[in-house]
Design an enzyme around this catalytic site. Structure first.
Site, mmCIF file in Angstrom:
data_model
loop_
_atom_site.group_PDB
_atom_site.id
_atom_site.type_symbol
_atom_site.label_atom_id
_atom_site.label_comp_id
_atom_site.label_asym_id
_atom_site.label_seq_id
_atom_site.Cartn_x
_atom_site.Cartn_y
_atom_site.Cartn_z
ATOM 1 N N CYS A 66 0.918 2.774 -1.071
ATOM 2 C CA CYS A 66 1.969 2.906 -2.083
ATOM 3 C C CYS A 66 1.503 3.708 -3.307
ATOM 4 O O CYS A 66 1.406 4.925 -3.231
ATOM 5 C CB CYS A 66 2.514 1.527 -2.420
ATOM 6 S SG CYS A 66 4.199 1.597 -3.024
ATOM 7 N N HIS B 240 3.308 -2.497 2.298
ATOM 8 C CA HIS B 240 2.508 -3.648 1.881
ATOM 9 C C HIS B 240 2.661 -4.685 2.990
ATOM 10 O O HIS B 240 3.270 -4.422 4.011
ATOM 11 C CB HIS B 240 3.041 -4.232 0.565
ATOM 12 C CG HIS B 240 3.066 -3.265 -0.568
ATOM 13 N ND1 HIS B 240 1.951 -2.964 -1.312
ATOM 14 C CD2 HIS B 240 4.071 -2.536 -1.091
ATOM 15 C CE1 HIS B 240 2.274 -2.101 -2.257
ATOM 16 N NE2 HIS B 240 3.554 -1.814 -2.141
HETATM 17 N N1 GLN Z 1 4.760 2.706 -8.886
HETATM 18 C C1 GLN Z 1 4.977 3.294 -7.585
HETATM 19 C C2 GLN Z 1 6.443 3.387 -7.190
HETATM 20 O O1 GLN Z 1 7.251 2.640 -7.673
HETATM 21 C C3 GLN Z 1 4.202 2.525 -6.556
HETATM 22 C C4 GLN Z 1 4.725 1.122 -6.343
HETATM 23 C C5 GLN Z 1 3.839 0.258 -5.501
HETATM 24 O O2 GLN Z 1 2.662 0.538 -5.377
HETATM 25 N N2 GLN Z 1 4.378 -0.811 -4.982
HETATM 26 O O3 GLN Z 1 6.754 4.203 -6.377
#
Ligand code: GLN
Length: 249
Positions: free
Chosen positions: A92, A191
């Site tokens: 992510c 995740h």
């Molecule tokens: N901040 C990033 C987004 O919203 C990654 C989010 C995350 O790692 N869950 O795309």
């Protein structure tokens, strides 16, 4: 094969949303089950990445944490070469940090490490929920399941390949792909933690370092995987309940 597997966890205090630390635990656990001892090296922000790791992990993070991580990685003049030389999993925010560019919370482009031939933008709305993908050209890796919560997209250039094709969920955005890989670098929006939910992917990463692995009994994880696949697809859920005889009542 190294005597001891060195797993480098990059900025765990910043990059670890939705239990991404579990990816480290999955690697340690599955390595130990094959008689391989692992040493976890946690790297704090503004600390250079060690060169002697065997496997590097970057997790997810909020937009502000992601920006801090980007500054720290870009200020580390060996980060790019270290990560390019070794197997790496980036989840992510970690995925976006390895791209050429990503967009911050204000939609401003920010430089990534450019390790992946990928450019990240922003979705109109945050993608949140269960995600299922079919792996793309990853022999021995079955359907991938995970949880996504991100605004980032990903558009792959010719040097990167997708990790999978989206069955349910959003993934990289409009084109139906999820994640990216290039050489030893694997990146995903999943995740879950992704390596706990998808043990074949864990073993694929481990095997990049230690070679062929002995089989592992995944009966318990298969039950979890079935449950998560059902959660992502209500039709599958109903069909399975009917098959199990729970549906009559
Ligand atoms: N901040 C990033 C987004 O919203 C990654 C989010 C995350 O790692 N869950 O795309």
């Amino acid at each position: 094969m190294p005597d001891e597997l060195g797993i480098v966890h990059v900025y765990p205090e910043l990059l670890g949303t939705y239990g991404d630390r579990g990816n480290v635990l999955a690697l340690v656990h599955r390595a130990a089950a094959r008689g391989i001892t692992a040493r976890v090296i946690e790297v704090a922000l503004d600390t250079p990445l060690p060169r002697d790791g065997d496997l590097y992990l970057l997790g997810g993070g909020e937009d502000s944490a992601q920006l801090l991580a980007a500054r720290s990685l870009l200020a580390d003049d060996r980060a790019r070469s270290v990560l390019a030389e070794r197997p790496c999993l980036a989840v992510c925010a970690g995925f976006q940090l390895l791209a050429h560019r990503f967009e911050d919370a204000d939609g401003q482009p920010q430089p990534g490490l450019g390790l992946l031939d990928v450019t990240c933008g922003r979705l109109a709305r945050r993608a949140v929920g269960e995600i299922v993908t079919e792996p793309e050209d990853l022999p021995g890796v079955p359907t991938l399941t995970g949880y996504e919560n991100h605004r980032g997209t990903a558009v792959l250039g010719p040097r990167a390949r997708p990790l999978g094709r989206v069955v349910t969920g959003v993934g990289n955005g409009r084109d139906g792909w999820e994640g990216a890989r290039q050489g030893h670098t694997f990146a995903t929006y999943l995740h879950g933690p992704v390596l706990v939910r998808n043990p074949a992917l864990t073993d694929l990463l481990l095997s990049r370092v230690v070679g062929e692995l002995a089989p592992f009994d995944d009966t318990d994880v298969e039950r979890l995987r079935d449950e998560r696949l059902d959660a992502a697809d209500p039709r599958r859920h109903r069909a399975r309940r009917a098959l199990l005889g729970h549906w009559a009542a």
